[in-house]
Design a protein around this motif. Structure first.
Motif, PDB file in Angstrom:
ATOM      1  N   GLU A  81       0.825  -1.157   0.220  1.00 51.37           N
ATOM      2  CA  GLU A  81       0.001  -0.008   0.003  1.00 51.37           C
ATOM      3  C   GLU A  81       0.927   1.226   0.074  1.00 51.37           C
ATOM      4  O   GLU A  81       1.586   1.278   0.836  1.00 51.37           O
ATOM      5  CB  GLU A  81      -0.774   0.117   1.102  1.00 51.37           C
ATOM      6  N   ALA A  82       0.617   2.087  -0.837  1.00 51.24           N
ATOM      7  CA  ALA A  82      -0.641   2.508  -1.817  1.00 51.24           C
ATOM      8  C   ALA A  82      -0.287   2.074  -3.187  1.00 51.24           C
ATOM      9  O   ALA A  82      -0.918   1.657  -3.914  1.00 51.24           O
ATOM     10  CB  ALA A  82      -1.284   3.672  -1.556  1.00 51.24           C
ATOM     11  N   ARG A  83       1.072   2.320  -3.413  1.00 50.14           N
ATOM     12  CA  ARG A  83       1.280   2.437  -5.004  1.00 50.14           C
ATOM     13  C   ARG A  83       1.593   1.110  -5.463  1.00 50.14           C
ATOM     14  O   ARG A  83       1.519   0.920  -6.800  1.00 50.14           O
ATOM     15  CB  ARG A  83       2.416   3.305  -5.206  1.00 50.14           C
ATOM     16  N   LEU A 119      10.954   4.817   7.545  1.00 53.33           N
ATOM     17  CA  LEU A 119      11.004   5.442   6.418  1.00 53.33           C
ATOM     18  C   LEU A 119      11.900   6.593   6.154  1.00 53.33           C
ATOM     19  O   LEU A 119      12.602   7.016   7.127  1.00 53.33           O
ATOM     20  CB  LEU A 119       9.491   6.044   6.305  1.00 53.33           C
ATOM     21  N   GLU A 120      12.057   6.937   5.008  1.00 47.97           N
ATOM     22  CA  GLU A 120      12.863   8.276   4.466  1.00 47.97           C
ATOM     23  C   GLU A 120      12.373   9.553   5.596  1.00 47.97           C
ATOM     24  O   GLU A 120      13.102  10.353   6.025  1.00 47.97           O
ATOM     25  CB  GLU A 120      12.749   8.666   2.975  1.00 47.97           C
ATOM     26  N   TYR A 121      11.064   9.314   5.606  1.00 49.67           N
ATOM     27  CA  TYR A 121      10.421  10.439   6.446  1.00 49.67           C
ATOM     28  C   TYR A 121       9.579  10.033   7.468  1.00 49.67           C
ATOM     29  O   TYR A 121       8.194  10.188   7.550  1.00 49.67           O
ATOM     30  CB  TYR A 121       9.731  11.685   5.462  1.00 49.67           C
ATOM     31  N   ASP A 143       6.223  -2.857  -5.763  1.00 51.60           N
ATOM     32  CA  ASP A 143       5.892  -1.500  -5.209  1.00 51.60           C
ATOM     33  C   ASP A 143       6.344  -0.609  -6.543  1.00 51.60           C
ATOM     34  O   ASP A 143       6.790  -0.795  -7.277  1.00 51.60           O
ATOM     35  CB  ASP A 143       6.638  -1.229  -4.119  1.00 51.60           C
ATOM     36  N   ASP A 144       6.239   0.722  -5.934  1.00 49.13           N
ATOM     37  CA  ASP A 144       6.570   1.795  -7.134  1.00 49.13           C
ATOM     38  C   ASP A 144       8.019   2.091  -7.017  1.00 49.13           C
ATOM     39  O   ASP A 144       8.674   2.241  -7.948  1.00 49.13           O
ATOM     40  CB  ASP A 144       5.841   3.062  -7.015  1.00 49.13           C
ATOM     41  N   LEU A 145       8.612   2.218  -5.753  1.00 49.58           N
ATOM     42  CA  LEU A 145      10.055   2.545  -5.719  1.00 49.58           C
ATOM     43  C   LEU A 145      10.578   1.930  -4.275  1.00 49.58           C
ATOM     44  O   LEU A 145       9.947   1.778  -3.496  1.00 49.58           O
ATOM     45  CB  LEU A 145      10.255   3.693  -5.901  1.00 49.58           C
ATOM     46  N   VAL A 146      11.950   1.880  -4.480  1.00 48.55           N
ATOM     47  CA  VAL A 146      12.814   1.566  -3.211  1.00 48.55           C
ATOM     48  C   VAL A 146      13.645   2.836  -2.851  1.00 48.55           C
ATOM     49  O   VAL A 146      14.198   3.360  -3.584  1.00 48.55           O
ATOM     50  CB  VAL A 146      13.660   0.330  -3.191  1.00 48.55           C
ATOM     51  N   ALA A 147      13.498   3.369  -1.562  1.00 47.50           N
ATOM     52  CA  ALA A 147      14.165   4.614  -1.192  1.00 47.50           C
ATOM     53  C   ALA A 147      15.532   4.062  -0.313  1.00 47.50           C
ATOM     54  O   ALA A 147      16.357   3.631  -0.461  1.00 47.50           O
ATOM     55  CB  ALA A 147      13.327   5.700  -0.445  1.00 47.50           C
ATOM     56  N   THR A 148      14.992   3.828   0.979  1.00 46.56           N
ATOM     57  CA  THR A 148      15.967   3.182   2.049  1.00 46.56           C
ATOM     58  C   THR A 148      15.601   1.498   2.008  1.00 46.56           C
ATOM     59  O   THR A 148      16.863   0.964   2.491  1.00 46.56           O
ATOM     60  CB  THR A 148      15.468   3.579   3.440  1.00 46.56           C
ATOM     61  N   GLY A 149      14.798   1.173   1.521  1.00 42.34           N
ATOM     62  CA  GLY A 149      14.390  -0.218   1.259  1.00 42.34           C
ATOM     63  C   GLY A 149      13.844  -0.823   2.617  1.00 42.34           C
ATOM     64  O   GLY A 149      13.463  -1.897   2.924  1.00 42.34           O
TER      65      GLY A 149
HETATM   66  O1  LIG Z   1      12.506   2.233   0.593  1.00 45.87           O
HETATM   67  P1  LIG Z   1      11.682   3.156   1.496  1.00 45.87           P
HETATM   68  O2  LIG Z   1      12.503   4.223   2.265  1.00 45.87           O
HETATM   69  O3  LIG Z   1      10.904   2.247   2.708  1.00 45.87           O
HETATM   70  O4  LIG Z   1      10.402   3.768   0.958  1.00 45.87           O
HETATM   71  C1  LIG Z   1       9.790   3.468  -0.262  1.00 45.87           C
HETATM   72  C2  LIG Z   1       8.280   3.521   0.329  1.00 45.87           C
HETATM   73  O5  LIG Z   1       7.691   4.791   0.238  1.00 45.87           O
HETATM   74  C3  LIG Z   1       6.627   4.816  -0.445  1.00 45.87           C
HETATM   75  O6  LIG Z   1       5.513   4.677  -0.091  1.00 45.87           O
HETATM   76  P2  LIG Z   1       5.072   5.599   1.382  1.00 45.87           P
HETATM   77  O7  LIG Z   1       5.494   5.218   2.531  1.00 45.87           O
HETATM   78  O8  LIG Z   1       5.277   6.977   0.975  1.00 45.87           O
HETATM   79  O9  LIG Z   1       3.420   5.589   1.319  1.00 45.87           O
HETATM   80  P3  LIG Z   1       2.428   5.702   0.258  1.00 45.87           P
HETATM   81  O10 LIG Z   1       2.581   4.799  -0.950  1.00 45.87           O
HETATM   82  O11 LIG Z   1       1.202   5.334   1.011  1.00 45.87           O
HETATM   83  O12 LIG Z   1       2.085   7.241   0.126  1.00 45.87           O
HETATM   84  C4  LIG Z   1       6.661   4.197  -1.686  1.00 45.87           C
HETATM   85  O13 LIG Z   1       5.653   3.928  -2.491  1.00 45.87           O
HETATM   86  C5  LIG Z   1       7.330   2.848  -1.050  1.00 45.87           C
HETATM   87  O14 LIG Z   1       6.512   1.965  -0.345  1.00 45.87           O
END
Ligand SMILES: O=P(O)(O)OC[C@H]1O[C@H](OP(=O)(O)OP(=O)(O)O)[C@H](O)[C@@H]1O
Ligand SMILES: Nc1ncnc2[nH]cnc12
Length: 160
Positions: A81-83, A119-121, A143-149
């Motif tokens: 969730e969500a993307r 999370l990143e934030y 999922d749509d992307l990996v930031a910190t993982g």
């Molecule tokens: O690699 P990470 O640092 O864990 O970040 C990646 C996650 O962050 C975003 O979702 P988000 O938590 O913003 O939630 P959302 O899709 O509900 O907006 C994105 O869709 C990933 O799920």
């Protein structure tokens, strides 16, 4: 876009990887908008919504995962969730797998497994219904992307 599985790629896929990059990748990359300092200063936000407005590019993104995972005995696609809910179900249907939503806390009505992550934030938590994944199921996480993982690691722990 990301999808993770634990299996090595089949020989045919490895052979293809040695060649030129898939020409669809550039179109997918071009359709993702980078928004500096959203939602907080210092974050380079990768916005997939422009890609969703272009059906041919959206289809390319789904097709690339379908081509990679079709015929590999994948029983479940788990969408974060969500993307991950935007891409996961289309991939699951095309490869004949079940779709498992990995949800934010207190959204699922049944018994759940929970995993917290950083999370990143901020921090968050993912939940999955008990029984959604069964012993021996081979799963792909979408999922749509990996930031910190952190989110992806929590998803893998949930399925584990
Ligand atoms: O690699 P990470 O640092 O864990 O970040 C990646 C996650 O962050 C975003 O979702 P988000 O938590 O913003 O939630 P959302 O899709 O509900 O907006 C994105 O869709 C990933 O799920
Ligand atoms: N850089 C980023 N872009 C879009 N979504 C995100 N979630 C966490 N980091 C992100």
């Amino acid at each position: 876009m990301v999808a993770v599985d634990e299996a090595p790629p089949p020989a045919a896929a490895k052979e293809k990887d040695r060649g030129a990059a898939d020409p669809r990748l550039q179109g997918i990359s071009d359709a993702i908008r980078v928004v500096p300092h959203f939602p907080k200063p210092g974050i380079m936000f990768n916005d997939i919504t422009p890609l969703l407005l272009r059906p041919a590019v959206f289809k390319d993104a789904v097709d690339m995962f379908v081509e990679r995972y079709r015929g590999m005995g994948i029983a479940a696609v788990a969408g974060i969730e969500a993307r991950g809910f935007i891409f996961g179900p289309a991939i699951a249907l095309a490869i004949g797998a079940k779709f498992i939503p990995l949800r934010k806390p207190k959204k699922l009505p049944g018994d759940v497994f929970s995993e917290s992550y950083v999370l990143e934030y901020g921090t968050d938590c993912l939940e999955m219904h008990v029984g959604a994944i069964e012993p021996g199921d081979r799963a792909v996480v979408v999922d749509d992307l990996v930031a910190t993982g952190g989110t992806l690691s929590a998803a893998i722990r949930l399925l584990g």
